[in-house]
Design a protein around this motif. Structure first.
Motif, PDB file in Angstrom:
ATOM      1  N   ALA A 504      -3.743 -36.194 -11.921  1.00  0.00           N
ATOM      2  CA  ALA A 504      -3.529 -37.612 -11.696  1.00  0.00           C
ATOM      3  C   ALA A 504      -2.265 -37.889 -10.906  1.00  0.00           C
ATOM      4  N   ARG A 505      -1.206 -37.075 -11.107  1.00  0.00           N
ATOM      5  CA  ARG A 505       0.058 -37.412 -10.470  1.00  0.00           C
ATOM      6  C   ARG A 505       0.763 -36.240  -9.817  1.00  0.00           C
ATOM      7  N   GLN A 506       0.118 -35.088  -9.722  1.00  0.00           N
ATOM      8  CA  GLN A 506       0.737 -33.939  -9.073  1.00  0.00           C
ATOM      9  C   GLN A 506      -0.035 -33.570  -7.810  1.00  0.00           C
ATOM     10  N   PRO A 507       0.654 -33.063  -6.795  1.00  0.00           N
ATOM     11  CA  PRO A 507      -0.060 -32.607  -5.596  1.00  0.00           C
ATOM     12  C   PRO A 507      -0.884 -31.368  -5.902  1.00  0.00           C
ATOM     13  N   LEU A 508      -1.875 -31.122  -5.091  1.00  0.00           N
ATOM     14  CA  LEU A 508      -2.679 -29.921  -5.269  1.00  0.00           C
ATOM     15  C   LEU A 508      -1.892 -28.706  -4.811  1.00  0.00           C
ATOM     16  N   PRO A 509      -1.998 -27.588  -5.519  1.00  0.00           N
ATOM     17  CA  PRO A 509      -1.285 -26.375  -5.099  1.00  0.00           C
ATOM     18  C   PRO A 509      -1.895 -25.797  -3.829  1.00  0.00           C
ATOM     19  N   ALA A 510      -1.033 -25.242  -2.976  1.00  0.00           N
ATOM     20  CA  ALA A 510      -1.506 -24.631  -1.727  1.00  0.00           C
ATOM     21  C   ALA A 510      -2.063 -23.236  -1.938  1.00  0.00           C
ATOM     22  N   GLY A 511      -1.839 -22.652  -3.095  1.00  0.00           N
ATOM     23  CA  GLY A 511      -2.317 -21.308  -3.363  1.00  0.00           C
ATOM     24  C   GLY A 511      -2.063 -20.927  -4.808  1.00  0.00           C
ATOM     25  N   PRO A 512      -2.293 -19.642  -5.160  1.00  0.00           N
ATOM     26  CA  PRO A 512      -2.216 -19.222  -6.563  1.00  0.00           C
ATOM     27  C   PRO A 512      -0.862 -18.666  -6.998  1.00  0.00           C
ATOM     28  N   ARG A 513       0.162 -18.707  -6.127  1.00  0.00           N
ATOM     29  CA  ARG A 513       1.452 -18.103  -6.457  1.00  0.00           C
ATOM     30  C   ARG A 513       2.258 -19.054  -7.341  1.00  0.00           C
ATOM     31  N   VAL A 514       2.706 -18.547  -8.499  1.00  0.00           N
ATOM     32  CA  VAL A 514       3.340 -19.393  -9.503  1.00  0.00           C
ATOM     33  C   VAL A 514       4.729 -18.860  -9.830  1.00  0.00           C
ATOM     34  N   ALA A 515       5.728 -19.727  -9.719  1.00  0.00           N
ATOM     35  CA  ALA A 515       7.074 -19.395 -10.188  1.00  0.00           C
ATOM     36  C   ALA A 515       7.217 -19.858 -11.627  1.00  0.00           C
ATOM     37  N   ILE A 516       7.866 -19.047 -12.464  1.00  0.00           N
ATOM     38  CA  ILE A 516       8.060 -19.353 -13.874  1.00  0.00           C
ATOM     39  C   ILE A 516       9.557 -19.296 -14.164  1.00  0.00           C
ATOM     40  N   LEU A 517      10.094 -20.326 -14.761  1.00  0.00           N
ATOM     41  CA  LEU A 517      11.505 -20.334 -15.111  1.00  0.00           C
ATOM     42  C   LEU A 517      11.693 -21.082 -16.416  1.00  0.00           C
ATOM     43  N   GLY A 518      12.709 -20.695 -17.170  1.00  0.00           N
ATOM     44  CA  GLY A 518      12.951 -21.371 -18.438  1.00  0.00           C
ATOM     45  C   GLY A 518      14.040 -20.704 -19.231  1.00  0.00           C
ATOM     46  N   ASN A 519      14.268 -21.222 -20.440  1.00  0.00           N
ATOM     47  CA  ASN A 519      15.350 -20.713 -21.288  1.00  0.00           C
ATOM     48  C   ASN A 519      14.851 -19.868 -22.438  1.00  0.00           C
ATOM     49  N   SER A 520      13.581 -19.378 -22.342  1.00  0.00           N
ATOM     50  CA  SER A 520      13.041 -18.486 -23.365  1.00  0.00           C
ATOM     51  C   SER A 520      12.306 -17.342 -22.675  1.00  0.00           C
ATOM     52  N   GLU A 521      12.843 -16.133 -22.859  1.00  0.00           N
ATOM     53  CA  GLU A 521      12.195 -14.974 -22.243  1.00  0.00           C
ATOM     54  C   GLU A 521      10.783 -14.791 -22.775  1.00  0.00           C
ATOM     55  N   SER A 522      10.602 -14.980 -24.075  1.00  0.00           N
ATOM     56  CA  SER A 522       9.287 -14.774 -24.680  1.00  0.00           C
ATOM     57  C   SER A 522       8.278 -15.790 -24.162  1.00  0.00           C
ATOM     58  N   LEU A 523       8.695 -17.067 -24.094  1.00  0.00           N
ATOM     59  CA  LEU A 523       7.782 -18.089 -23.596  1.00  0.00           C
ATOM     60  C   LEU A 523       7.458 -17.854 -22.128  1.00  0.00           C
ATOM     61  N   GLY A 524       8.421 -17.341 -21.363  1.00  0.00           N
ATOM     62  CA  GLY A 524       8.162 -17.000 -19.973  1.00  0.00           C
ATOM     63  C   GLY A 524       7.148 -15.889 -19.835  1.00  0.00           C
TER      64      GLY A 524
END
Length: 945
Positions: A504-524
């Motif tokens: 509804a409010r995000q652009p469509l991704p141009a491809g399947p490459r995903v960056a992951i970042l956060g403050n929990s190694e396990s959740l990442g």
């Protein structure tokens, strides 16, 4: 041609309900000798000018001879159709078959003269265009290939009807008359015109329901608590901007209002138009109510009353009568047993439903056949927006109940070009017309995401109350066809909402490459694993550690969004101990700020439910604080997600994407699954930007195939062709099957091998052994007579007599990968082409791909590559790649055969051995049946009831 005994039989299958240009409905049916009075009454209401245009001379009244001529038809050489509303004629069309010399024909001829007459009050509603489609379908069925029409030059409206139809035409001007001639074979242009008219008409018919200027609630009870009284209160409380009336035949004569709403004892007493009637009276009273509404000019009905098809055979008959009755007066109907409809647009504010509160305005269109599921979806969207207007709200909502008339197809037609709807979510328990649904879904998905969850998909039957066409296709096949049409198929309503939030409010991704970042190694790491499971390409997770500040998140997200190596970002976050709501608000502000000037890449947040991050994100969406700050007291939201908006635009000309919001999910798997669905949809959008083409092959003999099919069908109503006939028909389309010679004795086998030459194969073709090499019913590479006789003895010794085995001898084909190509005409889904590798393992895994016919060159290439075992075709583990180009050509030739000849209802090529160079079709089966009287190329009609 028809025999004398059936030339005058009434063709009931020509009857149809159609939606006109303004959204109203009309009934199209053959004119019979019982219509004399209707015809005379109709003619009296036509203006003198229209009569002059029809007959080229003053013609004030019809003579008795005219009336007889225009009402007595043989339904073959002379056919008349009428469009009716309320049982009365509003337009007529007629054709007369003409011979080569231009005189009326009494023998088979393929040309007819056609003429229309439309009542002046109904001109401009598209009645003539609809009648032209139906009379053309009738003519094609009766062997007529061309229409001719003579029109006065001043009759510009009728000339436009003909010239806009999209058929291939010839036009001439002689003796002061315009003569138009056109072939009736559907063309790409005529179909495009027809579908465009269908979309406009059906879309407007739904718009008349969702954007009424006035609403009457019929059955609003005198005492609180009833269904009608609740709907009346919901309409009033929502602030409906039009005129609202309460109607109940039991009102006291002196009652003038109910809950502040004008009250009347019948809709006929309402002074002024009523656009929409919500009917909440017992089922046995609904017919009388519909009659009153029709006579008052009501445009549409929402019937919440129960007691119809969901209650058994008697209710089903009552439901059929209800639909016929409503359509006879030109009205569309939602229901019966409906939950209601909603339009949140500020200029409408319609809550004609049992929903206790008005949904928040937004950009999501929502359709649910089930009222209970509709309530659940509305509630989830409301909670996950945190009470923020415009975040995850609804533009329009339709719950169709028994879906007797207005269906998901109709609402799709409305949403297709509705500027207030960006994303469509649908909960379906049945698909009444899958063939049409896939066509509409493909068109809709090309401009806005369409997410569908289907209930009752494993029950083997539609819910009671739903009248649907039977399908022989398994659910997995129907799902594959929907995905081909661009539908985002999900399995649960949770996934439906998850996907809707992202799209509804995000652009469509141009491809399947995903960056992951956060403050929990396990959740990442959990997010990384989920990406791999969903077929995405995650980058190594970036662990910011639990000491990360909102500024650290903002900087990391900004870098990821600027990185050309990533197409989407998933942010994982656990609450910082001791910081509470202020810390969550600060993090929400930081993420919001990072997305403000970022490239158009989707961002998702995965949170854990120990803290208040989801609430802070919703609060950020509502208050739009400056970066790194927020001040809110959000309500608790168990198992919810919300959205973050970027900062307010610095100037009015700021691009629209600055209003995009970031969805948050309580589990990594849910976020990643929604992202994977968005990636697949974006890829589909990219691929369909160039849809490919259906190739032409010069060696295809379409005419010869048609003649062969006609001759074969002359033997019976439907038949499975023998090997010789099947090979002959396939050969007309350049599909050559390796000869298989019968071998009822060892001597016959030896003689067959000599005729074929070279190494041969000996095969048992009994049904229980056919295509079952794993059972030992095939012997390969038999190079001489001794080997052949030994193999023959082995087969008969293992499996029975030659009469039981039906052995054949076939020349050996080059080694390769064994595949299977099938095509079938399904009564609901249409023509479907299927492909898979041969073998028990593939059958057990259900590893078969499907496409709707006709397939383009791009479809064929995708079909070959979409099975899980496709690597075997492209050189798996060092094997030689096979000739996939030849395989794709074979698929397209089979598609052309079935598309060109609807009499071909099933084709199976098994096995098709695809070698490094070329392929060999070793077995073929073809089934023929007479084509249906109406098919996808037929005229626009509403589903029959």
């Amino acid at each position: 041609m028809e025999s004398a005994s059936d030339r005058h039989e009434y063709p009931a299958h020509w009857e149809a309900d159609v939606v006109l240009r303004d959204g109203g409905t009309a009934r199209v049916r053959p004119i019979t000798e019982d219509d004399a009075e209707r015809l005379v009454s109709f003619y009296e209401q036509v203006s003198d000018e229209s009569k002059y245009y029809r007959f080229f001379a003053p013609y004030p009244r019809l003579s008795a001879k005219d009336v007889r001529r225009f009402t007595h038809h043989d339904f073959v050489d002379r056919v008349g159709l009428a469009a009716t509303v309320g049982g009365e004629f509003i337009a007529t069309v007629r054709y007369d078959r003409i011979a080569a010399d231009g005189t009326p024909a009494h023998a088979p001829a393929d040309e007819a003269e056609v003429a229309f007459l439309v009542q002046d009050a109904h001109q401009g509603r598209g009645v003539a265009s609809a009648l032209l489609e139906h009379i053309a379908a009738v003519a094609r069925e009766r062997g007529i290939r061309r229409f001719a029409a003579e029109v006065l030059p001043a009759n510009t409206k009728m000339i436009k009807v003909f010239t806009d139809a999209g058929y291939t035409q010839r036009r001439s001007f002689e003796d002061g008359v315009v003569r138009l001639e056109f072939g009736l074979a559907p063309t790409d242009r005529s179909l495009a015109v027809q579908y465009a008219r269908e979309q406009r008409a059906e879309g407007r018919s739904v718009r008349r329901l969702l954007v009424p200027g006035s609403v009457a609630v019929i059955g609003a009870g005198r005492t609180p608590g009833g269904v009608g009284r609740r709907i009346l209160g919901n309409l009033r409380d929502a602030g409906f901007t039009g005129r609202l009336y309460a109607v109940n035949h039991a009102f006291e004569p002196d009652r003038t209002e109910l809950d502040g709403v004008p009250a009347h004892r019948s809709v006929a007493e309402v002074d002024g138009p009523v656009d929409l009637a919500v009917v909440a009276v017992p089922a046995e009273r609904v017919t009388d109510v519909v009659t009153q509404c029709g006579r008052h000019g009501v445009q549409g009905l929402v019937v919440v009353s129960a007691g119809y098809a969901e209650s058994g055979p008697e209710g089903r008959a009552r439901q059929r009568a209800l639909v016929r009755h409503a359509r006879a007066y030109g009205m569309r109907l939602v229901g019966p047993n409906a939950f209601g409809i909603v339009n949140t647009a500020p200029e409408v504010r319609l809550n004609a439903s049992l929903a206790p509160e008005m949904p928040r305005p937004g950009r999501i269109g929502l359709f649910a056949q089930s009222g209970a599921i509709g309530v659940a979806l509305l509630s989830r969207l409301h909670r996950r927006g945190g009470g923020v207007t415009g975040v995850t709200g609804v533009s329009t909502f339709v719950s169709s109940g028994n879906r007797a008339d207005v269906s998901g197809n109709d609402v799709l037609q409305f949403w297709y070009d509705d500027p207030g709807t960006d994303v469509v979510l649908m909960y379906l328990e049945s698909i009444g017309n899958p063939r049409k649904f896939t066509r509409l879904a493909r068109r809709t998905a090309a401009v806005k995401p369409l997410v569908v969850v289907q209930g009752a998909r494993h029950g083997g039957a539609a819910p009671q109350g739903h009248a649907v066409r039977a399908t022989r296709l398994p659910h997995a096949t129907v799902s594959a066809l929907l995905r081909q049409a661009g539908v985002i198929r999900v399995d649960t309503i949770t996934e439906l909402v998850d996907a809707g939030l992202l799209l509804a409010r995000q652009p469509l991704p141009a491809g399947p490459r995903v960056a992951i970042l956060g403050n929990s190694e396990s959740l990442g790491l959990l997010t990384y694993d989920a990406c791999l499971s969903e077929g995405l390409r995650p980058l190594p997770p970036l662990d910011l550690t639990t000491a990360a500040t909102p500024a650290d998140f903002r900087a990391a997200l900004s870098r990821a969004l600027a990185d050309d190596a990533c197409d989407a970002v998933v942010v994982t976050a656990i609450p910082a101990l001791g910081e509470g709501a202020e810390g969550d608000a600060a993090l929400a502000g930081a993420l919001r700020a990072a997305t403000a000037a970022a490239p158009a890449k989707p961002v998702l947040v995965v949170h854990v439910e120990l803290g208040g991050l989801a609430e802070a994100l919703s609060a950020a969406a509502g208050t739009a604080p400056p970066p790194d700050t927020a001040s809110v007291t959000p309500p608790p939201q168990p198992d919810t997600a919300s959205l973050i908006p970027p900062p307010p635009p610095p100037a009015p000309e700021q691009p629209p994407e600055d209003t995009r919001l970031i969805p948050a999910y309580p589990a990594a798997e849910r976020a990643v699954r929604a992202l994977a669905q968005a990636v697949a949809y974006a890829q589909w959008r990219h691929d369909t930007a160039e849809p490919g083409k259906v190739p032409e092959y010069p060696d295809i003999d379409e005419k010869g195939a048609a003649e062969l099919i006609d001759g074969l069908l002359a033997r019976g109503e439907g038949l499975t062709l023998g090997d010789r006939d099947a090979c002959a028909l396939l050969g007309r389309y350049g599909i050559h099957v390796h000869r298989a010679l019968p071998a009822p004795t060892p001597e016959d086998a030896v003689a067959a091998a000599r005729r074929l030459g070279g190494p041969v194969a000996l095969k048992a073709t009994a049904p229980h052994l056919r295509h079952r090499a794993d059972l030992g019913g095939v012997r390969l590479d038999l190079a001489d007579e001794e080997q052949l006789r030994r193999a023959y003895e082995e087969l008969t010794g293992l499996f029975g007599t030659p009469a039981e085995l039906r052995p054949v001898v076939q020349a050996m084909a080059p080694r390769g990968v064994d595949t299977v190509v099938r095509a079938v005409i399904d009564p609901a889904a249409g023509a479907v082409l299927s492909f898979g590798l041969a073998g028990a393992a593939t059958q057990l895994l259900g590893d078969t791909a499907h496409r709707l016919i006709p397939v383009t060159d791009r479809d064929a290439a995708a079909l070959v590559r979409s099975v899980r075992t496709a690597p075997l075709l492209f050189g798996w583990r060092g094997s030689d790649p096979v000739d996939t180009a030849a395989l794709e050509e074979l698929l397209q030739r089979v598609s052309r055969l079935v598309d060109d000849h609807p009499e071909v209802v099933a084709v199976t090529l098994e096995p098709v051995v695809v070698a490094p160079r070329g392929l060999s079709v070793l077995g073929a089966s073809v089934r023929l049946a007479p084509p249906p009287a109406r098919d996808d190329l037929g005229p626009r009609t509403l589903p029959a009831y």
